[in-house]
Design an enzyme around this catalytic site. Structure first.
Site, PDB file in Angstrom:
ATOM      1  CD  GLU A  19      -2.326   1.049   2.961  1.00  0.00           C
ATOM      2  OE1 GLU A  19      -3.218   0.212   3.132  1.00  0.00           O
ATOM      3  OE2 GLU A  19      -1.966   1.848   3.841  1.00  0.00           O
ATOM      4  CG  ASP A 126      -9.593   5.981  11.345  1.00  0.00           C
ATOM      5  OD1 ASP A 126     -10.313   5.091  11.831  1.00  0.00           O
ATOM      6  OD2 ASP A 126      -8.429   5.801  10.967  1.00  0.00           O
ATOM      7  CE  LYS A 199     -16.507  -4.356   6.966  1.00  0.00           C
ATOM      8  NZ  LYS A 199     -15.342  -3.509   7.301  1.00  0.00           N
TER       9      LYS A 199
HETATM   10  P1  FAD Z   1     -16.932  -0.274   9.164  1.00  0.00           P
HETATM   11  O1  FAD Z   1     -16.878  -1.621   8.589  1.00  0.00           O
HETATM   12  O2  FAD Z   1     -18.060   0.615   8.785  1.00  0.00           O
HETATM   13  O3  FAD Z   1     -16.904  -0.446  10.753  1.00  0.00           O
HETATM   14  C1  FAD Z   1     -16.662   0.649  11.611  1.00  0.00           C
HETATM   15  C2  FAD Z   1     -17.137   0.323  13.021  1.00  0.00           C
HETATM   16  O4  FAD Z   1     -18.576   0.331  13.055  1.00  0.00           O
HETATM   17  C3  FAD Z   1     -16.727  -1.045  13.535  1.00  0.00           C
HETATM   18  O5  FAD Z   1     -16.501  -0.939  14.905  1.00  0.00           O
HETATM   19  C4  FAD Z   1     -17.941  -1.914  13.258  1.00  0.00           C
HETATM   20  O6  FAD Z   1     -18.003  -3.023  14.136  1.00  0.00           O
HETATM   21  C5  FAD Z   1     -19.064  -0.928  13.485  1.00  0.00           C
HETATM   22  N1  FAD Z   1     -20.274  -1.153  12.700  1.00  0.00           N
HETATM   23  C6  FAD Z   1     -20.371  -1.517  11.414  1.00  0.00           C
HETATM   24  N2  FAD Z   1     -21.649  -1.525  11.013  1.00  0.00           N
HETATM   25  C7  FAD Z   1     -22.389  -1.130  12.072  1.00  0.00           C
HETATM   26  C8  FAD Z   1     -23.778  -0.891  12.298  1.00  0.00           C
HETATM   27  N3  FAD Z   1     -24.708  -1.093  11.345  1.00  0.00           N
HETATM   28  N4  FAD Z   1     -24.166  -0.459  13.522  1.00  0.00           N
HETATM   29  C9  FAD Z   1     -23.259  -0.236  14.519  1.00  0.00           C
HETATM   30  N5  FAD Z   1     -21.942  -0.448  14.358  1.00  0.00           N
HETATM   31  C10 FAD Z   1     -21.501  -0.870  13.157  1.00  0.00           C
HETATM   32  N6  FAD Z   1      -8.600   4.846   6.644  1.00  0.00           N
HETATM   33  C11 FAD Z   1      -8.460   5.931   5.848  1.00  0.00           C
HETATM   34  O7  FAD Z   1      -8.848   7.034   6.252  1.00  0.00           O
HETATM   35  N7  FAD Z   1      -7.915   5.825   4.598  1.00  0.00           N
HETATM   36  C12 FAD Z   1      -7.485   4.638   4.090  1.00  0.00           C
HETATM   37  O8  FAD Z   1      -6.994   4.584   2.956  1.00  0.00           O
HETATM   38  C13 FAD Z   1      -7.594   3.484   4.914  1.00  0.00           C
HETATM   39  N8  FAD Z   1      -7.181   2.269   4.466  1.00  0.00           N
HETATM   40  C14 FAD Z   1      -7.344   1.163   5.271  1.00  0.00           C
HETATM   41  C15 FAD Z   1      -6.967  -0.103   4.796  1.00  0.00           C
HETATM   42  C16 FAD Z   1      -7.108  -1.233   5.585  1.00  0.00           C
HETATM   43  C17 FAD Z   1      -6.685  -2.582   5.053  1.00  0.00           C
HETATM   44  C18 FAD Z   1      -7.639  -1.111   6.905  1.00  0.00           C
HETATM   45  C19 FAD Z   1      -7.778  -2.328   7.782  1.00  0.00           C
HETATM   46  C20 FAD Z   1      -8.031   0.132   7.381  1.00  0.00           C
HETATM   47  C21 FAD Z   1      -7.901   1.267   6.574  1.00  0.00           C
HETATM   48  N9  FAD Z   1      -8.308   2.541   7.014  1.00  0.00           N
HETATM   49  C22 FAD Z   1      -8.171   3.631   6.207  1.00  0.00           C
HETATM   50  C23 FAD Z   1      -8.843   2.712   8.374  1.00  0.00           C
HETATM   51  C24 FAD Z   1     -10.381   2.572   8.440  1.00  0.00           C
HETATM   52  O9  FAD Z   1     -10.981   3.606   7.690  1.00  0.00           O
HETATM   53  C25 FAD Z   1     -10.773   2.674   9.914  1.00  0.00           C
HETATM   54  O10 FAD Z   1     -10.310   1.561  10.607  1.00  0.00           O
HETATM   55  C26 FAD Z   1     -12.239   2.967  10.212  1.00  0.00           C
HETATM   56  O11 FAD Z   1     -12.306   3.397  11.570  1.00  0.00           O
HETATM   57  C27 FAD Z   1     -13.181   1.799  10.034  1.00  0.00           C
HETATM   58  O12 FAD Z   1     -13.342   1.500   8.722  1.00  0.00           O
HETATM   59  P2  FAD Z   1     -14.172   0.192   8.262  1.00  0.00           P
HETATM   60  O13 FAD Z   1     -14.255   0.248   6.802  1.00  0.00           O
HETATM   61  O14 FAD Z   1     -13.636  -1.022   8.902  1.00  0.00           O
HETATM   62  O15 FAD Z   1     -15.602   0.565   8.908  1.00  0.00           O
END
Ligand code: FAD
Length: 317
Positions: A19, A126, A199
């Site tokens: 990445e 985030d 998801k």
């Molecule tokens: P989600 O899957 O939406 O989950 C977020 C939180 O909400 C989790 O605690 C989940 O359990 C909870 N949740 C989900 N659905 C619900 C619901 N319906 N009701 C209540 N709670 C729920 N960040 C950046 O800013 N830029 C990047 O390029 C980036 N790249 C990344 C690449 C990887 C491989 C990883 C692992 C992370 C990356 N991140 C990046 C960080 C990521 O954006 C954060 O970790 C963010 O806080 C959560 O993203 P997510 O897509 O996992 O969110």
């Protein structure tokens, strides 16, 4: 080509990928290329390009501070296109819920389709630096699952405001994030896994994990995901520790544990050059064990510097 097709084509061989982060606005893309060049000998089938959240800046206007929102590292899709063009490898732009309306996301997806980008990583993003909790952008999505659904809908011709049937419709391969030590906001690993399954059910094709330093946590996560009915490929994300400060920073930001042996080795280091070497050696051991276990891809977080990733890949691939 899609990530899932690369994995299928590899027939069980572990692939190498990494990445990169876009340069700070206004800086040359050359530094990025200088860090990608040394890694090309390991034949990455794809390279991910992150997207950064917008942040607030304060502009001095004759003594009065004007608060403006800006993205310090824009250009994700443009960089993906340049990398595809220059290196002939697939790229994966990271798409965020935070900071984007659904319309803006639709336009980004249309751009990706025109540019021949077939893979996207769907993430929530985030909270902004200034905010304690993630706040959905007005007109945007609250969770990554909703973003996955929008992308899947668009692939089926269902745009936000119309249905469009086209012979050459987009058909994205969608990656999502997984957390072997649970996402920091999730009340438990089990509930986070349920969210991951949502998801997958919304249309995700593969998972890339958050960094971890104890392979046992990854293996347990993969088993728990299988028990939950998640059968898509799970790609481990590896980050080599590079500076002593990571011992505090990484657990604080990502809520991950660092094994005591690694903490001891880092604390014994006289300087950060020695820490970088410890990080490389730890990541080599982690990578070899994961490869022996047959993971589809080893995906490295380069954080813009490739020398340590090259040292690791040289021992593993
Ligand atoms: P989600 O899957 O939406 O989950 C977020 C939180 O909400 C989790 O605690 C989940 O359990 C909870 N949740 C989900 N659905 C619900 C619901 N319906 N009701 C209540 N709670 C729920 N960040 C950046 O800013 N830029 C990047 O390029 C980036 N790249 C990344 C690449 C990887 C491989 C990883 C692992 C992370 C990356 N991140 C990046 C960080 C990521 O954006 C954060 O970790 C963010 O806080 C959560 O993203 P997510 O897509 O996992 O969110």
């Amino acid at each position: 080509m899609k990530i899932t097709e690369h994995i299928a084509q590899a027939q069980g061989e572990t692939l190498f990928s990494f990445e990169v982060i876009p340069p700070v606005k206004g800086k040359s893309i050359q530094e990025l290329y200088d860090n990608i060049d040394p890694l090309m000998e390991f034949n990455p089938p794809f390279i991910d390009v992150t997207t950064s959240r917008e942040e607030y800046v304060y502009i001095d206007r004759n003594g009065l501070l004007d608060k403006k929102k800006t993205r310090m590292r824009p250009g994700t899709v443009g960089i993906c296109a340049s990398i595809q063009h220059k290196y002939q490898v697939d790229t994966v732009p990271h798409l965020l819920c935070g900071g984007f309306t659904k319309e803006e996301t639709e336009y980004v997806l249309v751009d990706c389709h025109y540019l021949g980008i077939e893979n996207v990583m769907a993430l929530r993003g985030d909270a902004m630096k200034e905010e304690k909790y993630f706040k959905p952008t007005e007109g945007g999505h609250a969770y990554a699952k909703e973003l996955v659904a929008q992308i899947r809908d668009l692939c089926g011709g269902k745009y936000l405001h119309e249905t469009i049937t086209a012979a050459d419709a987009a058909n994205f391969c969608i990656g999502v994030a997984g957390y072997p030590e649970k996402h920091l906001e999730a009340p438990s690993l089990q509930s986070d896994l349920k969210r991951l399954k949502e998801k997958v059910d919304a249309g995700a094709d593969y998972v890339v994990t958050q960094m971890f330093f104890d392979n046992a946590k990854f293996f347990e996560f993969v088993e728990a995901a299988k028990d939950m009915g998640i059968t898509i490929p799970i790609i481990p994300g590896i980050k080599p520790i590079a500076v002593k400060r990571h011992l505090q920073l990484l657990p604080q930001v990502f809520r991950i544990d660092i094994p005591q042996d690694l903490i001891d080795a880092v604390e014994d280091c006289a300087n950060n050059k020695a820490v970088r070497q410890v990080g490389i050696e730890w990541a080599i051991q982690q990578s070899k064990e994961l490869k022996d276990a047959g993971v589809p891809v080893l995906h490295y977080y380069s954080m813009g510097k490739s020398d340590n990733i090259k040292a690791i890949a040289g021992e593993v691939f």
